[in-house]
Design a protein around this motif. Structure first.
Motif, PDB file in Angstrom:
ATOM      1  N   GLU A 275       0.841  -1.208   0.000  1.00  0.00           N
ATOM      2  CA  GLU A 275       0.000   0.000   0.000  1.00  0.00           C
ATOM      3  C   GLU A 275       0.874   1.256   0.000  1.00  0.00           C
ATOM      4  O   GLU A 275       0.589   2.229  -0.712  1.00  0.00           O
ATOM      5  CB  GLU A 275      -0.929   0.023   1.236  1.00  0.00           C
ATOM      6  CG  GLU A 275      -1.996  -1.051   1.235  1.00  0.00           C
ATOM      7  CD  GLU A 275      -1.433  -2.462   1.421  1.00  0.00           C
ATOM      8  OE1 GLU A 275      -0.375  -2.632   2.092  1.00  0.00           O
ATOM      9  OE2 GLU A 275      -2.024  -3.407   0.861  1.00  0.00           O
ATOM     10  N   HIS A 278       2.295   1.630  -3.437  1.00  0.00           N
ATOM     11  CA  HIS A 278       1.243   2.102  -4.355  1.00  0.00           C
ATOM     12  C   HIS A 278       1.044   3.604  -4.216  1.00  0.00           C
ATOM     13  O   HIS A 278       0.933   4.316  -5.212  1.00  0.00           O
ATOM     14  CB  HIS A 278      -0.082   1.398  -4.034  1.00  0.00           C
ATOM     15  CG  HIS A 278      -0.224   0.076  -4.731  1.00  0.00           C
ATOM     16  ND1 HIS A 278      -1.368  -0.673  -4.674  1.00  0.00           N
ATOM     17  CD2 HIS A 278       0.632  -0.626  -5.487  1.00  0.00           C
ATOM     18  CE1 HIS A 278      -1.204  -1.778  -5.379  1.00  0.00           C
ATOM     19  NE2 HIS A 278      -0.005  -1.776  -5.882  1.00  0.00           N
ATOM     20  N   ARG A 279       0.997   4.082  -2.962  1.00  0.00           N
ATOM     21  CA  ARG A 279       0.761   5.520  -2.751  1.00  0.00           C
ATOM     22  C   ARG A 279       1.872   6.347  -3.397  1.00  0.00           C
ATOM     23  O   ARG A 279       1.614   7.360  -4.036  1.00  0.00           O
ATOM     24  CB  ARG A 279       0.651   5.828  -1.257  1.00  0.00           C
ATOM     25  CG  ARG A 279      -0.777   5.614  -0.728  1.00  0.00           C
ATOM     26  CD  ARG A 279      -1.010   6.380   0.562  1.00  0.00           C
ATOM     27  NE  ARG A 279      -0.225   5.844   1.666  1.00  0.00           N
ATOM     28  CZ  ARG A 279      -0.592   4.793   2.400  1.00  0.00           C
ATOM     29  NH1 ARG A 279      -1.737   4.177   2.140  1.00  0.00           N
ATOM     30  NH2 ARG A 279       0.160   4.369   3.378  1.00  0.00           N
TER      31      ARG A 279
END
Ligand code: 2RA
Length: 352
Positions: A275, A278-279
């Protein structure tokens, strides 16, 4: 009027992409655009941004009045002519391998180390090899937050990395095997190529590339390494500013015309999640994240060719290695991998 920019090697494979880039930009900061090439191509007419330009022959005088000269020519020509351009008052942005590892020449990917353009005692700035470049934007974004420690990379390199000769050979090989029942017996692809007049000693790829993959890119170096593999190691260290970065690469040619891909195993100082990665990728303007395991969404070179951004997918936390991500990147080796990054370095110079 704005500064004068020259494209040296304007009629080559990368030079042509450079002209496409100039044509596709909404605005450009340049006053004059000068096209320079070998005597063979001099006199050719090329339209850039609606204006017909005549290609001028490479000579010392061709650089008079040039502020930024972008070089897309073989190493030996860059080695000879980039210093001439500098003597005549230009900053040379060079896409060959001639200066990349020179400690007095910055090696720049604007998203990662744009500030380095200022330290150029030789008046030359180098553009990285397309294989290294294809993963640098993604790695730079992760390194800034999580501190990169180790890198293990396998490349899947397109035929156009070997220039027009590579593209032509792959297309001819594919035409020679199309519709034939080959690939079922050792040596039958090579036999089909030879029967079509495509001789083994004439390929730039060391082995058939159609219906095959070839674990050899570049030239032979010591202890079994190839030049491409050493470039990935040395250039990654220099661009990211991590002289001790542990890097190991295996470079492989695949039957793709354009767009290099890399499978990356990256180990960080700190714990990192999918995550978080991804950010960071989503926040990077020149990265497109295509990563949805549920929908089986991932990038492939055929879907990326002709695009400017780096595409990233298959991001996973390694199961058996702490602080480690696996991911797959695809980048057009002629655009961000060569012409576009060179052009973006020139734009950075103008903005400054
Ligand atoms: C290749 N990276 O793909 C090289 C081209 N500079 O062969």
């Amino acid at each position: 009027p704005g500064p004068t920019v020259a494209i040296v090697g304007a009629t080559g494979a990368v030079g042509s992409v450079m002209i496409d880039i100039l044509n596709s930009r909404e605005n450009v900061p340049w006053g004059e655009i000068r096209l320079i090439a070998s005597a063979r191509s001099a006199g050719k007419k090329i339209t850039v941004r609606g204006v017909e330009h005549t290609v001028v022959e490479l000579s010392p005088e061709a650089f008079d009045g040039v502020d930024i000269a972008m070089f897309d020519v073989p190493d030996e020509l860059s080695a000879q002519w980039a210093p001439v351009a500098v003597e005549r008052g230009a900053i040379a942005v060079d896409n060959s391998g001639a200066f990349r590892m020179d400690p007095e020449v910055p090696l720049v990917v604007p998203e990662v180390n744009a500030d380095r353009v200022h330290e150029r005692p030789k008046g030359i700035i180098a553009n990285p090899n397309c294989t290294t470049l294809s993963m640098m934007t993604a790695l730079g974004a992760l390194h800034r937050e999580f501190g990169l420690r180790e890198l293990v990379v396998s490349s899947y390199q397109a035929a156009s990395g070997s220039g027009q000769e590579g593209i032509d050979r792959l297309q001819e090989e594919i035409a020679a095997v199309a519709g034939k029942q080959v690939g079922e017996r050792a040596g039958d692809v090579a036999e089909a190529l030879a029967a079509a007049g495509l001789l083994a000693e004439q390929t730039p790829f060391k082995a058939p590339l159609a219906m095959n993959v070839v674990p050899w890119c570049g030239s032979r170096k010591d202890d079994g390494w190839t030049s491409e593999e050493l470039k990935v190691r040395n250039e990654s260290r220099k661009i990211l500013g991590i002289p001790e970065l542990k890097v190991s690469a295996t470079c492989v040619r695949v039957p793709v015309v354009t767009t290099h891909s890399l499978a990356v195993h990256a180990v960080f100082e700190r714990e990192i999640s999918v995550e978080q990665a991804h950010r960071l990728f989503e926040a990077a303007p020149s990265i497109v994240l295509q990563d949805d395991p549920a929908g089986e969404v991932f990038p492939t070179p055929a879907g990326v060719v002709g695009a400017d951004p780096t595409y990233v997918g298959r991001v996973r936390q390694a199961l058996d290695f702490p602080n480690t991500l696996e991911f797959f990147v695809c980048g057009d080796n002629l655009r961000k991998g060569a012409a576009l990054n060179t052009y973006e370095i020139a734009e950075t110079l103008v903005q400054d």
